[in-house]
Design a protein around this motif. Structure first.
Motif, PDB file in Angstrom:
ATOM      1  N   LYS A   1      26.583 -38.349  64.217  1.00  0.00           N
ATOM      2  CA  LYS A   1      25.496 -39.103  63.624  1.00  0.00           C
ATOM      3  C   LYS A   1      24.245 -38.928  64.499  1.00  0.00           C
ATOM      4  O   LYS A   1      24.310 -38.408  65.617  1.00  0.00           O
ATOM      5  N   PHE A   2      23.117 -39.377  63.984  1.00  0.00           N
ATOM      6  CA  PHE A   2      21.853 -39.237  64.699  1.00  0.00           C
ATOM      7  C   PHE A   2      21.216 -40.609  64.860  1.00  0.00           C
ATOM      8  O   PHE A   2      21.298 -41.452  63.966  1.00  0.00           O
ATOM      9  N   GLY A   3      20.586 -40.826  66.010  1.00  0.00           N
ATOM     10  CA  GLY A   3      19.906 -42.093  66.270  1.00  0.00           C
ATOM     11  C   GLY A   3      18.575 -41.887  66.938  1.00  0.00           C
ATOM     12  O   GLY A   3      18.379 -40.916  67.687  1.00  0.00           O
ATOM     13  N   LEU A   4      17.641 -42.790  66.655  1.00  0.00           N
ATOM     14  CA  LEU A   4      16.317 -42.783  67.273  1.00  0.00           C
ATOM     15  C   LEU A   4      16.100 -44.077  68.045  1.00  0.00           C
ATOM     16  O   LEU A   4      16.581 -45.139  67.636  1.00  0.00           O
ATOM     17  N   LEU A   5      15.356 -43.971  69.136  1.00  0.00           N
ATOM     18  CA  LEU A   5      15.053 -45.117  69.987  1.00  0.00           C
ATOM     19  C   LEU A   5      13.554 -45.296  70.132  1.00  0.00           C
ATOM     20  O   LEU A   5      12.788 -44.324  70.117  1.00  0.00           O
ATOM     21  N   ALA A   6      13.151 -46.554  70.280  1.00  0.00           N
ATOM     22  CA  ALA A   6      11.757 -46.899  70.562  1.00  0.00           C
ATOM     23  C   ALA A   6      11.766 -48.214  71.329  1.00  0.00           C
ATOM     24  O   ALA A   6      12.756 -48.967  71.279  1.00  0.00           O
ATOM     25  N   PRO A   7      10.685 -48.547  72.032  1.00  0.00           N
ATOM     26  CA  PRO A   7      10.635 -49.839  72.717  1.00  0.00           C
ATOM     27  C   PRO A   7      10.777 -50.994  71.731  1.00  0.00           C
ATOM     28  O   PRO A   7      10.316 -50.916  70.586  1.00  0.00           O
TER      29      PRO A   7
END
Length: 363
Positions: free
Chosen positions: A252-258
């Motif tokens: 799977k794919f994940g994105l991160l941000a503050p």
């Protein structure tokens, strides 16, 4: 007789739903089983019009239960991800949201005796080998579904189902960091490839020119992003030792941000060809582990806890989810002991799924 009947429970588990079946009622041959599941869900049509799927990846999931032969476990849980549109079934991953309904389903099926106000169900996730302890609320000898627990992505409240996940590291690839690196670069994008509960490829949203706060619909409309993401996912999956990545939902794919809503970090999760409307339970564990790992792509994006166990709050497209992680860090290396979450589940229907006999015969 033109159709056969399969006993089933239809359960919402966490933010997913689908049929819960017993293995004894299904063909043991994997090909025949896949044909039955495709027919049951109506895969092959965008609305799953000839089955009980809901036209979305979170509503075309299947749980298959059986008494466990494992000395520790009460129940074996085998998960199947049925595609919406192309008549395929993926048995590689597991699903923590659907797992939320396994304890209640096991009790409803008579696989687990109940005494008192709670029932503890030891579950072996067959796809990955993870061990999970589910605590289910009981009232008058039956599963209690009404309660005050609320999870983002599901309207209303329900009785809590507590889940404690163990043995989740390396279930699919055999390693915490399948490539051996904290950071890999594919197509100019820095990623962390990690296998905790679910193998994932994790990146910072900003590297794709995204904020990380986009809605699921906004992300789904951004086909240029999906094209870039899929190219990276395929290359990263190969580097992780995962086979048939282009046709599999893993990694799977994940994105991160503050974080912007008071959580630990903002996240977006992909299934992988569409954005998840909220968050997968397995994905939440992997993302939380990434946050806690020094040197990962999450490094420097949040203030890390100083004690263990620690609650990592992941902001997602529908709200947030808390993951209680029991871990240790020694000389910059993290050791994961377990992860706990609270979900809810509700029995929606029970009865018989009707399948054409021609499906079993492969005609």
């Amino acid at each position: 007789m033109t159709q056969i009947a399969l006993p089933f429970l239809f359960i919402r588990g966490g933010t997913s739903r689908g049929p819960y079946l017993q293995a004894k009622d299904l063909p043991s041959d994997r090909g025949a089983m896949s044909r039955v599941l495709v027919a049951a869900l109506g895969s092959g049509h965008p609305l799953n019009i000839d089955g009980i799927g809901g036209g979305n990846a979170v509503t075309t999931k299947v749980a298959i239960l059986s008494p466990s032969k494992d000395d520790w476990a009460d129940v074996d849980y085998f998960f199947a991800q049925v595609s919406v549109g192309d008549g395929k079934v993926d048995y590689k991953p597991t699903c923590g949201n659907i797992l939320s309904g396994v304890g209640p389903a096991a009790i409803e099926m008579g696989l687990i005796p109940v005494v008192g106000n709670t029932a503890t169900v030891n579950i072996r996730a067959v796809n990955t080998g993870a061990r999970v302890v589910a605590t289910v609320q009981i009232e008058d000898g039956k599963v209690r579904y009404d309660g005050d627990a609320q999870i983002d992505g599901v309207p209303g409240t329900a009785a809590p189902v507590s889940l404690q996940f163990m043995d989740t590291v390396g279930g699919a690839t055999g390693a915490f960091l399948p490539t051996g690196n904290l950071i890999d670069i594919f197509d100019g994008i820095n990623v962390t490839c990690m296998d905790v509960a679910m193998p994932m490829v994790i990146a910072r949203a900003a590297e794709f020119g995204l904020t990380g706060y986009e809605t699921a619909d906004e992300l789904n409309e951004n086909r240029d992003f999906f094209a870039r993401m899929e190219a990276i996912r395929i290359k990263a999956g190969a580097a992780m030792g995962i086979k048939d990545v282009p046709t599999s939902v893993t990694p799977k794919f994940g994105l991160l941000a503050p974080a912007v809503q008071g959580g630990t970090i903002a996240t977006r999760y992909f299934m992988p060809w569409v954005a998840h409307p909220s968050m997968a339970v397995t994905g939440a564990q992997c993302l939380a582990s990434c946050v806690l790992t020094p040197g990962s792509v999450a490094d420097g994006m949040t203030t890390l806890p100083t004690t263990s166990p620690a609650t990592i709050t992941l902001e997602h497209a529908s709200g947030s989810i808390d993951v209680l992680v029991d871990y240790a860090v020694d000389a910059g290396e993290i050791t994961l002991k377990s992860a706990g979450l609270v979900r809810t589940a509700r029995l929606l229907a029970r009865g018989e799924l009707m399948i054409s006999k021609r499906v079993l015969d492969g005609l």
